[in-house]
Enzyme design. Structure first.
Site, PDB file in Angstrom:
ATOM      1  N   HIS C 123       0.864  -1.179   0.000  1.00  0.00           N
ATOM      2  CA  HIS C 123       0.000   0.000   0.000  1.00  0.00           C
ATOM      3  C   HIS C 123       0.910   1.241   0.000  1.00  0.00           C
ATOM      4  O   HIS C 123       2.003   1.207   0.562  1.00  0.00           O
ATOM      5  CB  HIS C 123      -0.848  -0.051   1.279  1.00  0.00           C
ATOM      6  CG  HIS C 123      -1.899   1.004   1.392  1.00  0.00           C
ATOM      7  ND1 HIS C 123      -1.617   2.291   1.798  1.00  0.00           N
ATOM      8  CD2 HIS C 123      -3.243   0.955   1.192  1.00  0.00           C
ATOM      9  CE1 HIS C 123      -2.751   2.979   1.840  1.00  0.00           C
ATOM     10  NE2 HIS C 123      -3.742   2.204   1.472  1.00  0.00           N
ATOM     11  N   ASP C 200       3.275  -3.968   8.174  1.00  0.00           N
ATOM     12  CA  ASP C 200       2.059  -3.180   7.991  1.00  0.00           C
ATOM     13  C   ASP C 200       0.896  -4.142   8.199  1.00  0.00           C
ATOM     14  O   ASP C 200       0.557  -4.930   7.321  1.00  0.00           O
ATOM     15  CB  ASP C 200       2.064  -2.594   6.573  1.00  0.00           C
ATOM     16  CG  ASP C 200       0.702  -2.014   6.178  1.00  0.00           C
ATOM     17  OD1 ASP C 200      -0.248  -2.097   6.982  1.00  0.00           O
ATOM     18  OD2 ASP C 200       0.607  -1.492   5.055  1.00  0.00           O
ATOM     19  N   GLN C 203      -4.330  -4.779   7.197  1.00  0.00           N
ATOM     20  CA  GLN C 203      -5.346  -5.702   6.665  1.00  0.00           C
ATOM     21  C   GLN C 203      -5.323  -7.056   7.347  1.00  0.00           C
ATOM     22  O   GLN C 203      -6.122  -7.934   6.996  1.00  0.00           O
ATOM     23  CB  GLN C 203      -5.140  -5.891   5.149  1.00  0.00           C
ATOM     24  CG  GLN C 203      -5.351  -4.644   4.314  1.00  0.00           C
ATOM     25  CD  GLN C 203      -6.794  -4.159   4.325  1.00  0.00           C
ATOM     26  OE1 GLN C 203      -7.721  -4.871   4.701  1.00  0.00           O
ATOM     27  NE2 GLN C 203      -6.991  -2.902   3.933  1.00  0.00           N
ATOM     28  N   LYS C 226     -10.194   0.037  10.818  1.00  0.00           N
ATOM     29  CA  LYS C 226     -10.418  -1.163  10.005  1.00  0.00           C
ATOM     30  C   LYS C 226     -10.781  -2.372  10.865  1.00  0.00           C
ATOM     31  O   LYS C 226     -11.105  -3.432  10.344  1.00  0.00           O
ATOM     32  CB  LYS C 226      -9.167  -1.476   9.179  1.00  0.00           C
ATOM     33  CG  LYS C 226      -8.886  -0.444   8.090  1.00  0.00           C
ATOM     34  CD  LYS C 226      -7.768  -0.907   7.165  1.00  0.00           C
ATOM     35  CE  LYS C 226      -7.082   0.246   6.477  1.00  0.00           C
ATOM     36  NZ  LYS C 226      -7.759   0.684   5.253  1.00  0.00           N
ATOM     37  N   CYS C 366      -4.700   2.481  -3.683  1.00  0.00           N
ATOM     38  CA  CYS C 366      -3.456   2.999  -3.102  1.00  0.00           C
ATOM     39  C   CYS C 366      -2.310   2.027  -3.300  1.00  0.00           C
ATOM     40  O   CYS C 366      -1.501   1.804  -2.390  1.00  0.00           O
ATOM     41  CB  CYS C 366      -3.629   3.309  -1.620  1.00  0.00           C
ATOM     42  SG  CYS C 366      -4.858   4.554  -1.299  1.00  0.00           S
TER      43      CYS C 366
HETATM   44  C1  LIG Z   1      -2.287  -2.675   3.626  1.00  0.00           C
HETATM   45  C2  LIG Z   1      -2.613  -1.293   4.093  1.00  0.00           C
HETATM   46  N1  LIG Z   1      -1.640  -0.528   4.634  1.00  0.00           N
HETATM   47  C3  LIG Z   1      -1.873   0.715   5.090  1.00  0.00           C
HETATM   48  C4  LIG Z   1      -3.119   1.277   5.013  1.00  0.00           C
HETATM   49  C5  LIG Z   1      -3.302   2.674   5.513  1.00  0.00           C
HETATM   50  O1  LIG Z   1      -4.113   2.703   6.643  1.00  0.00           O
HETATM   51  P1  LIG Z   1      -4.685   4.118   7.167  1.00  0.00           P
HETATM   52  O2  LIG Z   1      -5.306   4.774   5.985  1.00  0.00           O
HETATM   53  O3  LIG Z   1      -5.659   3.741   8.204  1.00  0.00           O
HETATM   54  O4  LIG Z   1      -3.521   4.887   7.690  1.00  0.00           O
HETATM   55  C6  LIG Z   1      -4.175   0.521   4.462  1.00  0.00           C
HETATM   56  C7  LIG Z   1      -5.544   1.038   4.384  1.00  0.00           C
HETATM   57  O5  LIG Z   1      -5.912   1.883   3.620  1.00  0.00           O
HETATM   58  C8  LIG Z   1      -3.908  -0.765   3.986  1.00  0.00           C
HETATM   59  O6  LIG Z   1      -4.866  -1.510   3.427  1.00  0.00           O
END
Ligand SMILES: Cc1ncc(COP(=O)(O)O)c(C=O)c1O
Ligand SMILES: Cc1ncc(COP(=O)(O)O)c(C=O)c1O
Lengths: 415, 159, 415, 159
Positions: C123, C200, C203, C226, C366
């Site tokens: 992401h 990270d 998910q 999430k 993203c």
């Molecule tokens: C794999 C992953 N990493 C990072 C993020 C970023 O999370 P957040 O937008 O809550 O900071 C997301 C969600 O959008 C994600 O799916």
């Protein structure tokens, strides 16, 4: 006092409780404000009817959530009279906004030998980011001092702000002294030498009408939780052309344009500074708090608090056992009053007041350099907001009297 | 009235200790074997503690300086009374007993008796916001005896 | 499917609504999850009985608020099996946590010529911070590729992670491919060459049991929103000794020890990394979400979602008109399914599904470099959570069929 | 059933334009006087627009490339039809009319007629999430004619 304002108590369920078997008198508003029902109702409504991530989906909930989030931005824009909504960046709070500035504008524009000017009454959040930036860049951090009356010394300000000054960063209202600083004059001093002015509005925006264009400030940071909004949301206002020149602070979802394996480009304002999922519900709740304050009118809020100060401050000043810090003139004093009961440590005082249901702060109030400047280790602090009443003030004064008696005679009587 | 409850905390012996603290002052520079400056970050209270440990690890002398509230000052005074003449190990045990006591954990009466006057601070359990004030001195004792710096790391590998 | 899990629908009022005159089928859980009533109730309770700033006051509300905030930290500690609560730092979300790491650990430890290894499925939030760090430091950013089955290629990982590698940062679960990555093996590869591993977990943590000690990861970042928590709150877990060596990320209230005019010292973990007023209610709400998930049991959650994938994925894979990205084997697939209807742009597809009440995402999710790697501009994505039912899956499949018909014949029939 | 509403958006003329877009392709390099690449950050749709302006500011030729959804592709096709042969000023006025129209603002019928086929996209008002898809091409037109770069700043002072 203004009855329209006083009538709001019913909007704040938290105030309707006993603490240590006494009616709660909440006088720690400079730390955080209580929330009217409408604010939590707007959170509930969002979570239970519209909740979705914003700017990401084409489905109905995503569209509703996006509209609500951006509507909150517009409400803030109107509240501070920004020129455009793109100048309103949502942050986590004042501390987040000021750190963002030090790491972006500061990092890009401060070089060896440059000067950053703050005041001795700054909260740590508007002090350490600049101190550490100055250390990193071999720049100089200068402090504007106080007048004998406990106000910001404009003569000293004019002397400290020089051709080498690049950033002036000052609290709009002190979280200790109860002073409101002459931002417009400071903005002029800064702009005359080509510096920018940053304002820490944490203690001003909940209490007085703020017009960023009239004040002619370059940046203005504040927190939602001190103005009846939820925790975890704040705002950094910045002039468009300055924000536009700044590098992003954080990188991630929603702030990009193109992302390649080895380089990326950024999207437009305000989203360039809102990487990742923001505090969506928090922004919406802040928008509701803004509506609530606007509905009452910031003039009424300010007037109500002035009435409290007019009533209370002279009594404290007249009491020989009490030392008040900051201006003694009620007209020059906001609803934040720092004081000490002579011979009683503020921590002990706060515990005693708490036993009477009266919540005040005791400590250094995140302003250690100011404490040193004032020559005290710590102070007590009572801070008022629109839901405080004359009855609250009287409870506070009674509790002070009883505390004095307790520590002078209380336990010794029991000997 | 609300202040009646205060009598449970501000007992006479506590007020006496804070009005006339024992062992308040610095040791002779050459006497100091262990030393620390600790702070209660909430309120700004500071304690500087100096200890003279004998070669066989007995606390031969102890002194503190610093500013603070009634509770932190009297706790420091009572702590120095309690540990003076004790071995390092016993003093560490007492620090543990004290910190358990103020957290409301059960302890053998014999352990509590060891604490001397300091045991009276068990009443702090009903004033949770003040527990830190009471423990500051004992925490400083522990850190100083273990030669740790303020954040609990060994002084030696100060990086 | 597991009835215990399916029975939770009543806990989510938002699901009980019509969208475009159809029953809402919310399949955008990878973007953000819906909130059970208990979570918003815990926010309301906090705001209307205990609200105060934490770690600052000696009065009763401040004490209650502090206790509730730190209790939330302990809940998170237990949920991820951290060694101590001090290893749990509250952040704004995953993006905030990963940026914090790049700006602290990364800034301190990455030097010219060093290598940072991520994967092509990251992401943007776990990609751009490292990309920009590498650019700043003249370090190299390397990407681990995928196997033909759409899984992380461990052979490539072993080749890319070398003696020059200082940081390996990998998603625990992909937000596009539906893959769960072998974190333990990657941690071994990283530790063998003396690198650290950052995960990270955005998910993964909402869907499977995570034990940071068993995985032997150095840092683990995730978002509250999430996993049914409020927006604006997240967690960065880090090993104590690593966090301890790191410089603070932000400066301000509550993270200091001593502050002088020209220098400052920092307080202990975890507060060193929590400058300023945190999202107190958000942390408390996240604690409630953790309780809620623990109560149901992460094993049940994972099992329920596996049942959905077992039912749905083969049907999508078997359909010639549908292209599925990521593994085709349901056992290797989480409840995140990226796909395209051939000949129909995912944006048009998402609008059509929305007309049927079915909320899916369409876009690059993203993950632009992954899109490029997969050779697509954008995909649709359906993502499931514990409140989704077999009925939801059937509604989704029906809507897909009708959309196909509409774009193949629908309007042309009307000719 | 829910999809009936889709007919309001995906009208035949829109599907025709997206299936067989007009003026899709690049101009001869020497012909290009104004150019831009724009992106819809939500979904990743990209449009590259090339324009040949005559010396008296008439759009003599126009072409676009890029990928996108039915709406963005057909909107680009209809936009190119509408502005070809128009003066720069007229084209800018049409872009304004279009963006007002999709936001649901009232406009004189004569202005809308100017837009030709593109006026049919007024139905997008009921699909707010798709408004950006419809406006991308017109936004690109505006930027290209004003010689601005992607973020709306003048190309010249690119810092
Ligand atoms: C794999 C992953 N990493 C990072 C993020 C970023 O999370 P957040 O937008 O809550 O900071 C997301 C969600 O959008 C994600 O799916
Ligand atoms: C003057 C001033 N500046 C900055 C802050 C920091 O605000 P926050 O803790 O919401 O980031 C505060 C409040 O604590 C304050 O009173």
């Amino acid at each position: 006092m203004d009855t329209k304002v006083i009538n709001v108590q019913a909007d704040f369920p938290i105030l309707n409780q006993q603490v240590n078997d006494e009616r709660l008198v909440y006088l720690d508003n400079a730390a955080t404000a209580q929330k009217p029902l409408v604010v939590t109702e707007s959170l509930d409504k969002f979570y239970h009817t519209d909740n979705a991530n914003v700017h990401r989906g084409v489905h109905t909930l995503a569209e509703r959530a996006t509209a609500a989030y951006e509507a909150a931005r517009s409400k803030v824009k109107n509240f501070i009279n920004a020129n455009e909504a793109a100048e309103v960046i949502f942050t986590k709070g004042t501390t987040d906004g000021l750190n963002m500035l030090a790491s972006t504008y500061g990092e890009q524009n401060i070089h060896e030998g440059d000067e950053i000017v703050i005041s001795i009454m700054e909260h740590h959040s508007n002090l350490i980011p600049w101190q550490q930036l100055a250390i990193r860049k071999h720049a100089t951090l200068k402090y504007i001092g106080l007048t004998a009356e406990g106000e910001l010394d404009l003569v000293d300000a004019a002397a400290k702000i020089t051709n080498r000054t690049k950033i002036v960063s000052i609290a709009h209202a002190s979280n200790v002294m109860g002073t409101i600083n002459p931002i417009k004059e400071l903005a002029n001093l800064a702009h005359e030498v080509g510096a920018i002015i940053i304002v820490d509005g944490a203690q001003a925006i909940p209490h007085i009408a703020v017009d960023v264009q009239k004040l002619d400030v370059d940046f203005y940071a504040f927190s939602g939780h001190k103005m009846m909004g939820p925790t975890g949301i704040g705002v950094l206002y910045g002039k468009h052309e300055l924000l536009d020149q700044m590098n992003p602070y954080q990188f991630g979802g929603e702030m990009i344009d193109f992302v390649y394996q080895q380089k990326s480009t950024w999207t437009q304002l305000p989203w360039k500074f809102e990487a990742g999922t923001q505090n969506i519900a928090g922004a919406i709740g802040l928008g509701t708090a803004v509506d609530y304050l606007t509905d009452i009118g910031m003039e009424s809020v300010a007037q109500h608090e002035q009435q409290i100060v007019d009533y209370l401050l002279p009594k404290l000043v007249a009491d020989d056992a009490i030392e008040v810090y900051g201006p003694k003139n009620p007209q020059k004093h906001s609803g934040v009053i720092a004081f000490n009961l002579k011979g009683i440590h503020p921590h002990d005082l706060a515990t005693a007041l708490d036993m009477e249901g009266v919540a005040v702060r005791a400590g250094h109030h995140c302003a250690q350099p100011l404490m040193e400047y004032l020559g005290v280790v710590a102070t007590a602090r009572a801070s008022f907001y629109l839901y405080n009443t004359k009855e609250d003030v009287d409870s506070f004064l009674n509790a002070l009297t009883e505390t004095k008696e307790f520590f002078n005679h209380g336990t010794s009587k029991a000997k | 009235m609300g202040l009646a409850k205060l009598n449970n905390l501000y007992r006479e012996v506590i007020l006496d200790h804070s009005d006339h603290p024992h062992h308040k002052g610095q040791l002779a520079v050459d006497d100091v074997s262990n030393e620390i400056t600790l702070k209660n970050p909430t309120c700004g209270d500071v304690i500087n503690l100096e200890i003279k440990l004998s070669t066989d690890d007995i606390i031969e002398n102890i002194g503190f300086t610093g500013d603070g509230c009634t509770i932190s000052q009297s706790s420091a005074s009572m702590m120095t009374d309690a540990v003076l003449g004790k071995s390092k190990d016993d003093a560490l045990k007492m620090a543990k007993t004290f910190s358990d006591m103020v957290m409301g954990k059960q302890h053998a009466q014999a352990d509590l008796d060891e604490l001397d006057d300091a045991a009276i601070l068990s009443s702090i359990v009903s004033f949770p916001a003040r527990i830190k004030c009471a423990t500051l001195a004992w925490w400083a004792l522990q850190r100083a005896l273990l030669n740790q710096n303020e954040s609990g790391k060994d002084n030696v590998k100060s990086s």
